[in-house]
Design a protein around this motif. Structure first.
Motif, mmCIF file in Angstrom:
data_model
loop_
_atom_site.group_PDB
_atom_site.id
_atom_site.type_symbol
_atom_site.label_atom_id
_atom_site.label_comp_id
_atom_site.label_asym_id
_atom_site.label_seq_id
_atom_site.Cartn_x
_atom_site.Cartn_y
_atom_site.Cartn_z
ATOM 1 N N LEU A 274 2.581 -4.235 -2.757
ATOM 2 C CA LEU A 274 2.135 -3.733 -4.044
ATOM 3 C C LEU A 274 1.442 -4.869 -4.795
ATOM 4 O O LEU A 274 1.832 -6.029 -4.672
ATOM 5 C CB LEU A 274 3.323 -3.205 -4.849
ATOM 6 N N THR A 275 0.421 -4.527 -5.566
ATOM 7 C CA THR A 275 -0.348 -5.550 -6.277
ATOM 8 C C THR A 275 -0.115 -5.503 -7.783
ATOM 9 O O THR A 275 -0.794 -6.187 -8.535
ATOM 10 C CB THR A 275 -1.854 -5.386 -5.986
ATOM 11 N N ASN A 276 0.855 -4.702 -8.206
ATOM 12 C CA ASN A 276 1.190 -4.655 -9.632
ATOM 13 C C ASN A 276 2.356 -5.606 -9.899
ATOM 14 O O ASN A 276 2.606 -6.524 -9.123
ATOM 15 C CB ASN A 276 1.502 -3.221 -10.078
ATOM 16 N N GLN A 277 3.097 -5.381 -10.932
ATOM 17 C CA GLN A 277 4.202 -6.276 -11.306
ATOM 18 C C GLN A 277 5.496 -5.993 -10.540
ATOM 19 O O GLN A 277 6.524 -6.611 -10.814
ATOM 20 C CB GLN A 277 4.463 -6.164 -12.815
ATOM 21 N N SER A 278 5.464 -5.100 -9.575
ATOM 22 C CA SER A 278 6.663 -4.736 -8.816
ATOM 23 C C SER A 278 7.209 -5.943 -8.052
ATOM 24 O O SER A 278 6.459 -6.775 -7.547
ATOM 25 C CB SER A 278 6.341 -3.619 -7.825
ATOM 26 N N THR A 279 8.524 -6.010 -7.971
ATOM 27 C CA THR A 279 9.167 -7.089 -7.202
ATOM 28 C C THR A 279 9.590 -6.613 -5.819
ATOM 29 O O THR A 279 10.300 -7.323 -5.114
ATOM 30 C CB THR A 279 10.394 -7.623 -7.963
ATOM 31 N N ALA A 280 9.157 -5.410 -5.431
ATOM 32 C CA ALA A 280 9.488 -4.893 -4.097
ATOM 33 C C ALA A 280 8.897 -5.820 -3.040
ATOM 34 O O ALA A 280 7.744 -6.247 -3.153
ATOM 35 C CB ALA A 280 8.942 -3.486 -3.925
ATOM 36 N N PRO A 281 9.666 -6.146 -1.994
ATOM 37 C CA PRO A 281 9.140 -7.028 -0.951
ATOM 38 C C PRO A 281 8.057 -6.319 -0.133
ATOM 39 O O PRO A 281 8.044 -5.089 -0.053
ATOM 40 C CB PRO A 281 10.366 -7.330 -0.091
ATOM 41 N N PRO A 282 7.157 -7.070 0.467
ATOM 42 C CA PRO A 282 6.125 -6.449 1.303
ATOM 43 C C PRO A 282 6.740 -5.815 2.550
ATOM 44 O O PRO A 282 7.829 -6.190 2.979
ATOM 45 C CB PRO A 282 5.201 -7.616 1.675
ATOM 46 N N ILE A 283 6.023 -4.861 3.120
ATOM 47 C CA ILE A 283 6.425 -4.212 4.368
ATOM 48 C C ILE A 283 5.547 -4.775 5.473
ATOM 49 O O ILE A 283 4.314 -4.796 5.352
ATOM 50 C CB ILE A 283 6.248 -2.686 4.278
ATOM 51 N N THR A 284 6.169 -5.231 6.554
ATOM 52 C CA THR A 284 5.436 -5.800 7.683
ATOM 53 C C THR A 284 5.629 -4.913 8.908
ATOM 54 O O THR A 284 6.749 -4.530 9.227
ATOM 55 C CB THR A 284 5.940 -7.222 7.993
ATOM 56 N N VAL A 285 4.533 -4.570 9.577
ATOM 57 C CA VAL A 285 4.573 -3.690 10.740
ATOM 58 C C VAL A 285 3.792 -4.342 11.877
ATOM 59 O O VAL A 285 2.685 -4.844 11.677
ATOM 60 C CB VAL A 285 3.944 -2.312 10.411
#
Length: 163
Positions: free
Chosen positions: A93-104
């Motif tokens: 996500l490129t907003n202020q979210s702190t969610a970790p990236p998803i790697t596939v």
């Protein structure tokens, strides 16, 4: 030579069933950058091994080509080519979210056979395409449970005809 920018846009938009990609571009990284391609005799049109997709929403995806290979063989009246490509995609996500990236991690495997030849020119090529997805230890708690086995396998039958 594959047009990765075009193919990524079409594949992602096609999967979503609508236009979701805002832009796609090649990314200059370490050993695969525009300067090194040009120095080796390539052109501005040659693909790079890393691309960045920006979606219409607050998200982006970076895809790295990790490995690729192919082998041709001729036996009897059949010409066959088999190849593979492995890539790693990181979606964030490129907003202020702190969610970790998803790697596939994804592997694409092709097998193509020259099925029909007229006047020594191929007019029909038959093939198989397999898409294999793996979990990644960096982003999935089930990675170790999967024991490095594919978690998604999609098989397709292809037929190319000269028109």
């Amino acid at each position: 030579v594959e047009d990765r920018v075009f193919n990524l846009r079409e594949r992602l938009d096609g999967f979503a069933g609508r236009r979701v990609v805002a832009s796609v571009e090649y990314a200059d990284v370490g050993g695969s950058n525009r300067a090194s391609v040009l120095a080796l005799g390539g052109t501005d049109k040659d693909p790079l091994q890393t691309s960045v997709v920006r979606f219409k929403g607050p998200a982006a995806q970076k895809t790295f080509l990790v490995a690729h290979g192919g082998e041709a063989s001729t036996s009897g009246n059949t010409d066959t080519w088999a190849g593979f490509e492995m890539s790693r995609s990181i979606f964030a996500l490129t907003n202020q979210s702190t969610a970790p990236p998803i790697t596939v991690d994804t592997e694409v495997i092709w097998l193509l056979n020259r099925a029909e030849v007229v006047d020594e020119n191929p007019v029909v090529i038959e093939g198989k395409l397999r898409l294999v997805d793996y979990l990644n230890a960096q982003s999935d708690v089930l990675y170790f449970e999967a024991k490095n086995r594919a978690v998604s396998i999609s098989d397709y039958v292809l037929e190319f005809r000269k028109i």
